[in-house]
Design a protein around this motif. Sequence first.
Motif, PDB file in Angstrom:
ATOM      1  N   VAL A 113      79.818  38.907  18.055  1.00  0.00           N
ATOM      2  CA  VAL A 113      79.491  38.905  19.480  1.00  0.00           C
ATOM      3  C   VAL A 113      78.114  39.480  19.816  1.00  0.00           C
ATOM      4  CG1 VAL A 113      81.898  38.927  20.222  1.00  0.00           C
ATOM      5  CG2 VAL A 113      80.718  41.094  19.837  1.00  0.00           C
ATOM      6  N   VAL A 114      77.446  40.134  18.851  1.00  0.00           N
ATOM      7  CA  VAL A 114      76.084  40.609  19.116  1.00  0.00           C
ATOM      8  C   VAL A 114      75.050  39.512  18.812  1.00  0.00           C
ATOM      9  CG1 VAL A 114      74.286  42.261  18.465  1.00  0.00           C
ATOM     10  CG2 VAL A 114      76.633  43.048  18.837  1.00  0.00           C
ATOM     11  N   PRO A 115      75.056  38.885  17.651  1.00  0.00           N
ATOM     12  CA  PRO A 115      74.048  37.846  17.385  1.00  0.00           C
ATOM     13  C   PRO A 115      74.206  36.586  18.227  1.00  0.00           C
ATOM     14  CG  PRO A 115      74.987  38.707  15.334  1.00  0.00           C
ATOM     15  CD  PRO A 115      75.855  39.195  16.450  1.00  0.00           C
ATOM     16  N   LEU A 116      75.421  36.290  18.696  1.00  0.00           N
ATOM     17  CA  LEU A 116      75.679  35.038  19.402  1.00  0.00           C
ATOM     18  C   LEU A 116      75.833  35.293  20.897  1.00  0.00           C
ATOM     19  CD1 LEU A 116      78.248  33.573  16.847  1.00  0.00           C
ATOM     20  CD2 LEU A 116      75.800  33.066  17.020  1.00  0.00           C
ATOM     21  N   GLY A 117      74.946  34.720  21.698  1.00  0.00           N
ATOM     22  CA  GLY A 117      74.959  34.942  23.143  1.00  0.00           C
ATOM     23  C   GLY A 117      75.587  33.787  23.904  1.00  0.00           C
ATOM     24  N   ASN A 118      75.869  34.051  25.158  1.00  0.00           N
ATOM     25  CA  ASN A 118      76.472  33.056  26.053  1.00  0.00           C
ATOM     26  C   ASN A 118      75.352  32.151  26.598  1.00  0.00           C
ATOM     27  OD1 ASN A 118      77.971  31.645  27.935  1.00  0.00           O
ATOM     28  ND2 ASN A 118      79.039  33.431  28.698  1.00  0.00           N
ATOM     29  N   THR A 119      74.777  31.353  25.697  1.00  0.00           N
ATOM     30  CA  THR A 119      73.562  30.609  26.014  1.00  0.00           C
ATOM     31  C   THR A 119      73.808  29.264  26.690  1.00  0.00           C
ATOM     32  OG1 THR A 119      73.570  29.778  23.729  1.00  0.00           O
ATOM     33  CG2 THR A 119      72.199  31.698  24.203  1.00  0.00           C
ATOM     34  N   SER A 120      75.065  28.881  26.862  1.00  0.00           N
ATOM     35  CA  SER A 120      75.333  27.614  27.549  1.00  0.00           C
ATOM     36  C   SER A 120      76.033  27.846  28.884  1.00  0.00           C
ATOM     37  CB  SER A 120      76.154  26.673  26.667  1.00  0.00           C
ATOM     38  OG  SER A 120      77.384  27.276  26.290  1.00  0.00           O
ATOM     39  N   PHE A 121      77.256  28.373  28.862  1.00  0.00           N
ATOM     40  CA  PHE A 121      78.054  28.506  30.082  1.00  0.00           C
ATOM     41  C   PHE A 121      77.352  29.358  31.136  1.00  0.00           C
ATOM     42  CE2 PHE A 121      81.488  28.405  26.676  1.00  0.00           C
ATOM     43  CZ  PHE A 121      81.456  27.025  26.610  1.00  0.00           C
ATOM     44  N   LEU A 122      76.715  30.431  30.704  1.00  0.00           N
ATOM     45  CA  LEU A 122      75.932  31.262  31.615  1.00  0.00           C
ATOM     46  C   LEU A 122      74.445  30.947  31.502  1.00  0.00           C
ATOM     47  CD1 LEU A 122      75.859  33.552  33.692  1.00  0.00           C
ATOM     48  CD2 LEU A 122      75.698  35.172  31.795  1.00  0.00           C
ATOM     49  N   GLY A 123      74.003  30.648  30.280  1.00  0.00           N
ATOM     50  CA  GLY A 123      72.586  30.438  30.034  1.00  0.00           C
ATOM     51  C   GLY A 123      71.988  29.271  30.782  1.00  0.00           C
ATOM     52  N   PHE A 124      72.666  28.120  30.776  1.00  0.00           N
ATOM     53  CA  PHE A 124      72.108  26.939  31.430  1.00  0.00           C
ATOM     54  C   PHE A 124      71.892  27.147  32.932  1.00  0.00           C
ATOM     55  CE2 PHE A 124      73.967  23.837  28.049  1.00  0.00           C
ATOM     56  CZ  PHE A 124      73.113  24.380  27.106  1.00  0.00           C
ATOM     57  N   PRO A 125      72.931  27.546  33.680  1.00  0.00           N
ATOM     58  CA  PRO A 125      72.706  27.736  35.119  1.00  0.00           C
ATOM     59  C   PRO A 125      71.731  28.867  35.426  1.00  0.00           C
ATOM     60  CG  PRO A 125      74.910  28.474  34.497  1.00  0.00           C
ATOM     61  CD  PRO A 125      74.346  27.747  33.323  1.00  0.00           C
ATOM     62  N   ALA A 126      71.728  29.927  34.590  1.00  0.00           N
ATOM     63  CA  ALA A 126      70.818  31.049  34.833  1.00  0.00           C
ATOM     64  C   ALA A 126      69.364  30.622  34.632  1.00  0.00           C
ATOM     65  CB  ALA A 126      71.161  32.223  33.918  1.00  0.00           C
ATOM     66  N   VAL A 127      69.100  29.904  33.549  1.00  0.00           N
ATOM     67  CA  VAL A 127      67.742  29.435  33.273  1.00  0.00           C
ATOM     68  C   VAL A 127      67.269  28.482  34.366  1.00  0.00           C
ATOM     69  CG1 VAL A 127      66.367  27.985  31.728  1.00  0.00           C
ATOM     70  CG2 VAL A 127      67.799  29.797  30.784  1.00  0.00           C
ATOM     71  N   GLU A 128      68.128  27.576  34.769  1.00  0.00           N
ATOM     72  CA  GLU A 128      67.743  26.614  35.804  1.00  0.00           C
ATOM     73  C   GLU A 128      67.469  27.314  37.140  1.00  0.00           C
ATOM     74  OE1 GLU A 128      69.139  22.246  37.441  1.00  0.00           O
ATOM     75  OE2 GLU A 128      70.656  23.607  36.631  1.00  0.00           O
ATOM     76  N   GLN A 185      72.248  24.401  21.560  1.00  0.00           N
ATOM     77  CA  GLN A 185      72.892  23.411  20.707  1.00  0.00           C
ATOM     78  C   GLN A 185      72.445  23.488  19.249  1.00  0.00           C
ATOM     79  OE1 GLN A 185      75.409  20.989  21.833  1.00  0.00           O
ATOM     80  NE2 GLN A 185      75.401  22.736  23.221  1.00  0.00           N
ATOM     81  N   LEU A 186      71.128  23.607  19.019  1.00  0.00           N
ATOM     82  CA  LEU A 186      70.623  23.669  17.645  1.00  0.00           C
ATOM     83  C   LEU A 186      70.467  25.093  17.141  1.00  0.00           C
ATOM     84  CD1 LEU A 186      67.926  20.836  17.641  1.00  0.00           C
ATOM     85  CD2 LEU A 186      70.284  20.756  16.821  1.00  0.00           C
ATOM     86  N   GLY A 187      70.679  26.068  18.030  1.00  0.00           N
ATOM     87  CA  GLY A 187      70.575  27.468  17.640  1.00  0.00           C
ATOM     88  C   GLY A 187      71.909  28.173  17.691  1.00  0.00           C
ATOM     89  N   THR A 188      72.257  28.708  18.856  1.00  0.00           N
ATOM     90  CA  THR A 188      73.456  29.544  18.989  1.00  0.00           C
ATOM     91  C   THR A 188      74.729  28.815  18.602  1.00  0.00           C
ATOM     92  OG1 THR A 188      72.366  30.687  20.824  1.00  0.00           O
ATOM     93  CG2 THR A 188      74.722  31.041  20.560  1.00  0.00           C
ATOM     94  N   PHE A 189      74.919  27.609  19.145  1.00  0.00           N
ATOM     95  CA  PHE A 189      76.180  26.908  18.894  1.00  0.00           C
ATOM     96  C   PHE A 189      76.297  26.476  17.442  1.00  0.00           C
ATOM     97  CE2 PHE A 189      79.350  23.549  19.221  1.00  0.00           C
ATOM     98  CZ  PHE A 189      80.296  24.176  20.011  1.00  0.00           C
ATOM     99  N   LEU A 190      75.185  26.022  16.866  1.00  0.00           N
ATOM    100  CA  LEU A 190      75.184  25.662  15.453  1.00  0.00           C
ATOM    101  C   LEU A 190      75.471  26.888  14.595  1.00  0.00           C
ATOM    102  CD1 LEU A 190      74.725  23.249  13.566  1.00  0.00           C
ATOM    103  CD2 LEU A 190      72.307  23.874  13.480  1.00  0.00           C
ATOM    104  N   ALA A 191      74.933  28.045  15.008  1.00  0.00           N
ATOM    105  CA  ALA A 191      75.187  29.287  14.276  1.00  0.00           C
ATOM    106  C   ALA A 191      76.659  29.683  14.350  1.00  0.00           C
ATOM    107  CB  ALA A 191      74.309  30.407  14.827  1.00  0.00           C
ATOM    108  N   LEU A 192      77.296  29.427  15.492  1.00  0.00           N
ATOM    109  CA  LEU A 192      78.718  29.751  15.622  1.00  0.00           C
ATOM    110  C   LEU A 192      79.548  29.011  14.593  1.00  0.00           C
ATOM    111  CD1 LEU A 192      81.141  31.018  17.169  1.00  0.00           C
ATOM    112  CD2 LEU A 192      81.097  28.995  18.642  1.00  0.00           C
ATOM    113  N   THR A 193      79.249  27.736  14.374  1.00  0.00           N
ATOM    114  CA  THR A 193      80.062  26.927  13.463  1.00  0.00           C
ATOM    115  C   THR A 193      79.726  27.146  11.996  1.00  0.00           C
ATOM    116  OG1 THR A 193      78.513  25.086  13.719  1.00  0.00           O
ATOM    117  CG2 THR A 193      80.410  25.132  15.195  1.00  0.00           C
TER     118      THR A 193
END
Length: 294
Positions: free
Chosen positions: A89-104, A120-128
């Motif tokens: 939970v430290v290396p992997l952030g909430n970069t889509s569900f919160l990240g997308f609307p926050a960045v926009e 998609q090519l960073g955090t989520f790929l790292a999760l899998t």
Amino acid sequence: MGLILAVAVAAGRWLRPPESTVAAVDWVIINLALPAVVLHTIPQLQLTTDAVVPVVTAWCMVFVGAAAVWVVARRAGWSREVTGALLLVVPLGNTSFLGFPAVEALLGTDALPTAVLYDQLGTFLALTTYGAVVAARYGAGSADGPGVVLRRVLVFPPFVALMVGFGLRGVMLPEAIVGSLELLSVTLTPLAMVSIGLRLAGRRLQTPTAPVAFGLAVRLAFMPALVLAAAALFNGSGPAWDASVLEAGMPPMVTAGIVATAAGLDDDTVVSMVGIGLVLALATVPLWALVLGP
């Protein structure tokens, strides 16, 4: 997302769901919803030179976060379960569900493609990949040999979906399959929030433990500061760097928390990191946007 979390907490406190509910929700997330997201997104990803900054940054943050946790956990003598939980939970952030609307919202629509690549090519790929290794190495049965750990990684449903997804790049799937994957994909966020909410229902937010305080400091402060320093060092500017700074400062990934708890890692650490991190990020992420300036 916050509303779903609040509803799940209320349901857990007042409706008294069966004890097996959380485990059942986690099972659906790991075995159905998360693989569906992978299979729906990986074949459609466009690999271009624009991906260099966000993707490299995302993977650097994974390695930096993992290294920080590993070093501090060893020196502090934290348990294997706590260490494994923090490694997810430290290396992997909430970069889509919160990240997308926050960045926009904070940077504008021009920065959104960078956020998608970061996730998609960073955090989520790292999760899998990285996430599967951590869950297999530190989770239940972690005393088994390397061969057993490797087999756990290879049969981890999201990892299997990742391999299949790359194999399907360029393949036109039937509309019925694509539609089914899309329907399953949209269940990931609400199910993940329900799982965390039900766990929070039986707890009171307390003063963070040392591992949680350390993890949140790394996740919400140290990582975005490091990316900001890298941008200054390499004279980086523009939406790619700005979005990478904000994505690096997102709170812990909810799905990574689900993977951690499903693997038998420390539940209190995971829930505190995700719950407190989400609340703190409502203040810290806008602050990082202010630091970036207009």
